[in-house]
Design a protein around this motif. Structure first.
Motif, PDB file in Angstrom:
ATOM      1  N   UNK A 262     -13.288   1.636   5.582  1.00 30.76           N
ATOM      2  CA  UNK A 262     -13.443   2.834   4.766  1.00 30.76           C
ATOM      3  C   UNK A 262     -12.271   3.767   5.029  1.00 30.76           C
ATOM      4  N   UNK A 263     -11.654   4.248   3.960  1.00 31.90           N
ATOM      5  CA  UNK A 263     -10.507   5.153   4.066  1.00 31.90           C
ATOM      6  C   UNK A 263     -10.836   6.472   3.381  1.00 31.90           C
ATOM      7  N   UNK A 264     -10.496   7.572   4.043  1.00 31.20           N
ATOM      8  CA  UNK A 264     -10.613   8.895   3.438  1.00 31.20           C
ATOM      9  C   UNK A 264      -9.220   9.374   3.088  1.00 31.20           C
ATOM     10  N   UNK A 265      -9.001   9.692   1.812  1.00 32.18           N
ATOM     11  CA  UNK A 265      -7.690  10.082   1.305  1.00 32.18           C
ATOM     12  C   UNK A 265      -7.678  11.567   0.964  1.00 32.18           C
ATOM     13  N   UNK A 266      -6.600  12.239   1.355  1.00 33.39           N
ATOM     14  CA  UNK A 266      -6.448  13.668   1.090  1.00 33.39           C
ATOM     15  C   UNK A 266      -5.057  13.964   0.554  1.00 33.39           C
ATOM     16  N   UNK A 267      -4.918  15.096  -0.135  1.00 32.24           N
ATOM     17  CA  UNK A 267      -3.597  15.523  -0.593  1.00 32.24           C
ATOM     18  C   UNK A 267      -2.812  16.061   0.601  1.00 32.24           C
ATOM     19  N   UNK A 268      -1.534  15.713   0.750  1.00 36.93           N
ATOM     20  CA  UNK A 268      -0.763  16.154   1.930  1.00 36.93           C
ATOM     21  C   UNK A 268      -0.636  17.661   2.063  1.00 36.93           C
TER      22      UNK A 268
END
Length: 311
Positions: A22-28
């Protein structure tokens, strides 16, 4: 046609089950991400020729994080191996979307059926059904208990969730959830092709909503040449028997969004202004195919000599 596209940062990597990351992606820069609803997926652009679609399985209310889960497939085409081996916490990956061809429609009752990694698009659906006060159950199958992702997360729903590992209980007992279903109940199913085929065989099409990871095998007619008029571009192109509409349009210099080229993701869905499509996708419903108002130009063709598309 435009879509949100950005380079996001991997905020977290969590092992959701054996072989499932599972990966959590965010805006830099901490910017808000586009809104989405249960059933949506994003395109993950891993490199040239390596683009995959993954369902969003987090909280739609969290506008600062997108969660996906990726099953490692040893015999796959390289996408899942790249995610598992190359995408570390703090690393960046380009994404596009979200897009939704598996939307949750309002209903007082639901039956959810998941097979393996097919649990991912259903997770936010369960939360939405619960919040709406709907009556629902989930039948969730997998090879083994350890291979089934998010089982701990599902415990909060109690006995509405039936976890059925194949090595413990055998094949899913579809009759337990599909026999004697009250009128007005919607059935949502995601998982491997054989499971979806079995569900489709015993469930009324009007009540059933499915999402496929692999294209459904369909009997098709002979491929013949036809013309496609690109209304907005003012061009007419000939589609040869061994060429897709997508490739013919791109060869004419018209840029269109596309991804899977297999008719499973819906990225290339295009409005049909005139003519009758020969639908060969695994996305549109029977009603949408009958209406003929849109088509997936990566695989579908023409039942005749001419199509007019909104391109």
């Amino acid at each position: 046609m435009t879509a949100y596209e950005a380079e996001l940062v991997v905020g977290r990597r969590d092992l959701a089950a054996d072989g499932v990351l599972a990966l959590t992606l965010r805006h830099p820069l901490g910017e808000r991400l586009p809104a989405w609803e249960p059933g949506a997926h994003i395109d993950v652009l891993l490199g040239p020729g390596l683009e995959r679609q993954y369902s969003l399985c987090g909280d739609p209310a969290d506008r600062h994080a997108w969660r996906i889960a990726v099953l490692r497939e040893p015999d796959g085409r390289g996408g899942s191996a790249y995610v598992h081996e190359q995408l570390e916490e703090g690393g960046k990956v380009r994404v596009r979307g979200p897009r939704n061809h598996f939307a949750l429609h309002s209903s007082p009752r639901y039956r959810f059926i998941a097979g393996g990694i097919g649990i991912t698009p259903l997770l936010p659906m369960l939360a939405a059904a619960e919040a709406a006060g709907a009556e629902w159950t989930l039948l969730y199958g997998g090879r083994t208990r350890d291979s089934m992702a998010f089982t701990e997360e599902l415990r909060r729903y109690g006995d509405r969730v039936a976890v059925a590992p194949q090595d413990e209980t055998g094949l899913l007992d579809l009759g337990s959830v599909l026999d004697d279903v009250p009128e007005g109940t919607l059935v949502y199913c995601c998982g491997p092709g054989p499971l979806l085929d079995a569900v489709e065989a015993r469930c009324p099409s009007g009540a059933l909503h499915v999402e496929r990871f692999q294209p459904k095998v369909r009997e098709t007619g002979e491929n013949t040449a036809f013309e496609v008029v690109l209304e907005r571009s003012g061009r007419t192109v000939t589609v040869a028997p061994d060429v897709s509409v997508l490739d013919a349009v791109r060869a004419a210099g018209v840029e269109v969004l596309y991804s899977c080229t297999e008719g499973t993701c819906g990225t290339c869905e295009t409005d049909v202004l005139d003519g009758t499509p020969d639908h060969r996708d695994s996305v549109l419903t029977d009603e949408e195919r009958e209406a003929g108002e849109t088509m997936l130009i990566c695989v579908s063709r023409c039942r005749g000599k001419r199509l007019v598309l909104d391109l």
